[in-house]
Design an enzyme around this catalytic site. Structure first.
Site, mmCIF file in Angstrom:
data_model
loop_
_atom_site.group_PDB
_atom_site.id
_atom_site.type_symbol
_atom_site.label_atom_id
_atom_site.label_comp_id
_atom_site.label_asym_id
_atom_site.label_seq_id
_atom_site.Cartn_x
_atom_site.Cartn_y
_atom_site.Cartn_z
ATOM 1 N N PRO A 1 0.844 -1.211 0.000
ATOM 2 C CA PRO A 1 0.000 0.000 0.000
ATOM 3 C C PRO A 1 0.874 1.254 0.000
ATOM 4 O O PRO A 1 1.409 1.662 1.033
ATOM 5 C CB PRO A 1 -0.802 -0.134 1.300
ATOM 6 C CG PRO A 1 0.050 -0.975 2.198
ATOM 7 C CD PRO A 1 0.838 -1.896 1.314
ATOM 8 N N ASP B 1 5.678 2.515 2.322
ATOM 9 C CA ASP B 1 4.800 1.366 2.572
ATOM 10 C C ASP B 1 4.006 1.681 3.839
ATOM 11 O O ASP B 1 4.581 1.793 4.935
ATOM 12 C CB ASP B 1 5.650 0.107 2.754
ATOM 13 C CG ASP B 1 4.800 -1.149 2.932
ATOM 14 O OD1 ASP B 1 3.596 -1.029 3.235
ATOM 15 O OD2 ASP B 1 5.362 -2.259 2.787
ATOM 16 N N HIS B 2 2.679 1.814 3.696
ATOM 17 C CA HIS B 2 1.849 2.237 4.837
ATOM 18 C C HIS B 2 1.791 1.172 5.930
ATOM 19 O O HIS B 2 1.385 1.463 7.059
ATOM 20 C CB HIS B 2 0.427 2.588 4.359
ATOM 21 C CG HIS B 2 -0.137 3.779 5.051
ATOM 22 N ND1 HIS B 2 0.069 4.058 6.389
ATOM 23 C CD2 HIS B 2 -0.916 4.804 4.588
ATOM 24 C CE1 HIS B 2 -0.556 5.161 6.726
ATOM 25 N NE2 HIS B 2 -1.156 5.649 5.643
ATOM 26 N N ARG B 3 2.193 -0.047 5.636
ATOM 27 C CA ARG B 3 2.249 -1.083 6.683
ATOM 28 C C ARG B 3 3.453 -0.854 7.586
ATOM 29 O O ARG B 3 3.477 -1.299 8.734
ATOM 30 C CB ARG B 3 2.351 -2.473 6.046
ATOM 31 C CG ARG B 3 1.194 -2.848 5.144
ATOM 32 C CD ARG B 3 1.487 -4.107 4.353
ATOM 33 N NE ARG B 3 2.666 -3.958 3.509
ATOM 34 C CZ ARG B 3 3.139 -4.922 2.705
ATOM 35 N NH1 ARG B 3 2.512 -6.089 2.654
ATOM 36 N NH2 ARG B 3 4.210 -4.701 1.970
#
Length: 446
Positions: A247, A418-420
């Site tokens: 993401p 990376d939004h994680r």
């Protein structure tokens, strides 16, 4: 017994390969450690040295053919040894090698089936004399249109009529006994194209040509499928994976590069090594990653893993696509050392001279398109990393400083995250640190 040489795995992401060039031929003697082939992988073309000694009894893989890892590519042994027995003992490799040559034979036998076309020529030739054998006078055009049976026409006229979509019965023949000949068909085709209420124009023009609304002929060029290199296949596979699984979100900042430009000009005369603006960006990134270890991290499927080392990937454009050489322990290197190593990796990467370990293990990547005149862009995160920095060109920009309008050197940087692994504030803090280092570049040299 003879030994089977298999296609080796030459990089951590390699799944298949291509023999780019053989350096041996059947019957050659090979020593252990001797270069026998160049193999194109997903990252570069690598030299492959033999693990065994012997005579090349057979080369199983032709140049240019894509094969999976472990596919038998050659047989080494002593003169006179049984190659087929070695292939059979190898298992699946021998089972696939033998039928491969026999497979095309059924297709070759089936090939003669389209023979009806040559047979058509005698039929037409036999039909042609028919009018002269008939004592009756030639039929008028009106009678010919209504007459049953085959229309008298030359083979060439028939072919042209088919190409133009014209019925032979609609053409008045000017040949012997009313036979339709080539010039008759061409005249009919020209008449159809000129007539206002003619049949569709596309049917009256040669193959490969279309007419626009005004009747102007346009050349139609066919689509051309492009054979993919192993590198291009790997890029397609990994970027599809990245877009599907990671993401992404993006943060962009503008950097005042006035002092960095001045420092680079000073360094040109102060040290022998060449220092580019990208080297300054790499140095700033390595220092900022040390300050923000949460950016030097990745998602392993269950949790966030923070990397212990800073290994910078440097995106390099090559003819086949893109490679990412790695400057290891970049945060522990000075500017001159970092610049020399990045330059060396880039040059050898373009010449396909990098070892697999020099293109793997990066923890963060910098991609710079400023030298191509790109002001701003967004990059795709490499799987196994948590972010990538996209760097644009340094441009003269109208700026306001202390209430005064002037011109300054400005550069845009976009961080893909990376939004994680991180949130927006984390990425913003990292960019703020990088911006501060580039705007006060002497601080990096202290």
């Amino acid at each position: 017994m003879a030994k089977i040489v298999e296609l080796p795995r030459l990089s951590d992401t390699m799944e298949e390969g291509v023999i780019a060039k053989w350096h041996v031929a059947e019957g050659d003697k090979v020593k252990r450690g001797q270069l026998i082939a160049e193999i194109e992988t997903d990252k570069a073309t690598m030299e492959f040295e033999s693990f065994d000694a012997g005579v090349v009894l057979r080369l199983l893989a032709p140049e240019g053919e894509t094969m999976a890892i472990g596919t038998p590519i050659a047989v080494l042994g002593k003169p006179g040894e049984d190659v087929e027995a070695a292939l059979a003992a190898h298992g699946s490799g021998g089972a696939t090698a033998a039928p491969a040559e026999a497979a095309p034979e059924p297709a070759a036998k089936a090939a003669p089936e389209p023979a009806p076309e040559p047979a058509a020529a005698p039929t037409e030739a036999a039909a042609a004399p028919a009018p002269s054998a008939t004592p009756a006078p030639p039929a008028s055009p009106a009678e010919g249109d209504r007459a049953p049976g085959r229309i008298a026409a030359s083979p060439l006229a028939r072919r042209l009529a088919r190409e133009h979509g014209i019925e032979l019965s609609s053409i008045t023949g000017s040949g012997p006994h009313g036979r339709v000949i080539k010039t008759d068909v061409e005249a009919a085709a020209a008449g159809r194209a000129a007539a206002p209420g003619a049949a569709p124009a596309a049917a009256s023009v040669p193959a490969g040509v279309e007419l626009d609304a005004s009747g102007r002929p346009l050349l139609v060029r066919p689509d051309e499928p492009v054979k993919l290199s192993q590198m291009r296949k790997a890029i397609a596979r990994r970027m599809s994976q990245a877009n599907a699984e990671i993401p992404h979100f993006y943060l962009t900042t503008v950097v005042d590069m006035d002092r960095a430009v001045a420092l680079r000009d000073q360094l040109k005369s102060a040290i022998e090594a060449k220092v580019s603006f990208n080297d300054l960006v790499l140095m700033a990134a390595s220092r900022a990653l040390r300050v923000h270890p949460e950016v030097n991290a990745y998602w392993d499927g269950q949790t966030v893993v923070r990397r212990g080392n800073v290994h910078l990937g440097v995106a390099v454009a090559v003819d086949e696509g893109l490679i990412v050489p790695v400057v290891r322990h970049a945060d522990q290197k000075g500017l001159r050392e970092l610049a020399e190593q990045a330059r060396d990796l880039g040059l050898r990467g373009r010449d396909k001279k990098l070892a697999p370990q020099e293109m793997s293990g990066s923890t963060f990547t910098v991609s710079n398109l400023g030298m191509f005149g790109i002001d701003e862009f967004s990059a795709v995160i490499n799987p196994g990393e948590g972010a990538i920095l996209a760097v644009g060109a340094i441009a003269d920009t109208v700026v306001v400083v202390d209430g005064q309008v002037g011109v300054g050197k400005r550069m845009k940087m976009t961080l893909a995250c990376d939004h994680r692994v991180m949130d927006g504030a984390t990425g913003a803090k990292f960019l703020a640190t990088m911006r501060g280092l580039l705007e006060q570049p002497l601080a990096m040299l202290a």
